[in-house]
Design an enzyme around this catalytic site. Structure first.
Site: not given
Length: 326
Positions: A49, A315
């Protein structure tokens, strides 16, 4: 970009083995490296993203949900929110005109200072049932020596791995959203709310735009400039209220807790979780945030969904590389 590549780059979620901390770190690094093979190295950007726009807002929770959860979230009138809208994939210059998934990540700051993240995509299902299947699917998308993806190989993988097929079916009919203000988003994973008696209620969340869902037909795409999503969002914010209703579906015992490639039946009872209203668009507030979906407040619990549980390590790897300019 072909339709299977777009499916794979819908969210590029991190997936790792949970057996040991060492294995998690190694697998997380391997996954991030794979993302970079697919999207190219993009120093200083999110590995998934990468292209997006930040916004600020206020979230007004439905206090009646305190019957389900002891979270302080349901004991306050409103809390500040930081929101990031995005395209799937690791290319910060990705073409917004291409149909496919969009992302919405929300961080709520609770009165105690605790954070509660809500993260989802415009896809109603994830691309595979578990980390191994997703990793294998992404590997089929690595171009060969001729620079092209072997689509026959991709198709064979999808045909022999049923959990990849619901996302593939969604992608075949997906259209380009007009604006982030007109896009619905789905929480792909199962979470639990815990009440004061120790009871658990499982749920999945769903965000509906109060301005309604609006898409752009294929014939009109050529008239749009790349970058229209942020432009439309900014123009709408200047002229009307942009808000979203966040609802939760309450699952039954037979509804899967661990397979994000399966949607729950549409007839499950729902409750409104709250209302999110934008107060500004743009800015750099999102740059220093790691929107890990496992960051949730007391009174909530993550499920054993392997895709969800293994997001955190990757992440963290992506966040560290981004902050260090890698």
């Amino acid at each position: 970009m072909n339709k299977f590549v777009k499916i794979a780059l819908v969210s590029l979620l991190p997936l790792v083995s949970s057996q040991t901390v060492v294995a998690q770190e190694k697998t997380a690094v391997d996954m991030i490296n794979l993302f970079e093979k697919l999207a190219g190295k993009q120093p200083g950007f999110r590995k998934a993203h990468a292209r997006g726009v930040c916004a600020s807002g206020e979230f007004m929770p439905n206090k009646s949900l305190s019957n389900y959860s002891t979270s302080e979230l349901f004991k306050t009138d409103k809390v500040p929110a930081t929101i990031r809208f995005s395209l799937g994939g690791g290319n910060p210059m990705a073409d917004e005109r291409a149909p496919g998934a969009r992302g919405m990540a929300i961080q709520l700051k609770l009165p105690s200072g605790a954070m509660h993240n809500i993260v989802g995509n415009s896809t109603p299902v994830f691309a595979a049932k578990d980390p191994d299947t997703f990793f294998g699917f992404l590997e089929t998308l690595i171009p060969g020596e001729d620079g092209k993806v072997d689509m026959r190989k991709v198709g064979q993988y999808v045909a022999t791995h049923p959990s990849t097929q619901p996302a593939a079916a969604w992608q075949r009919t997906a259209k380009t959203p007009y604006s982030y203000a007109n896009t619905e988003f789905f929480g792909l994973h199962t979470f639990f709310m815990n009440d004061s008696n120790g009871n658990e209620t499982k749920f999945r969340w769903h965000t509906t735009p109060d301005l309604g869902v609006k898409v752009i037909e294929k014939e009109a795409l050529a008239t749009l400039e790349n970058g229209f999503l942020e432009k439309h969002l900014t123009e709408q914010f200047a002229n009307e209220t942009i808000s979203y209703t966040i609802s939760i579906s309450l699952g039954r015992k037979e509804d899967t807790n661990i397979d994000p490639s399966q949607a729950w039946p549409a007839d499950r009872p729902t409750e409104v979780m709250g209302k999110l209203t934008l107060t500004s668009v743009g800015g750099k507030a999102c740059d220093s945030i790691n929107f890990d979906p496992n960051v949730i407040s007391a009174g909530f619990k993550s499920s054993d969904d392997p895709v969800l549980r293994m997001r955190s390590p990757a992440y963290a790897v992506s966040f560290g590389k981004r902050l260090s300019g890698q």
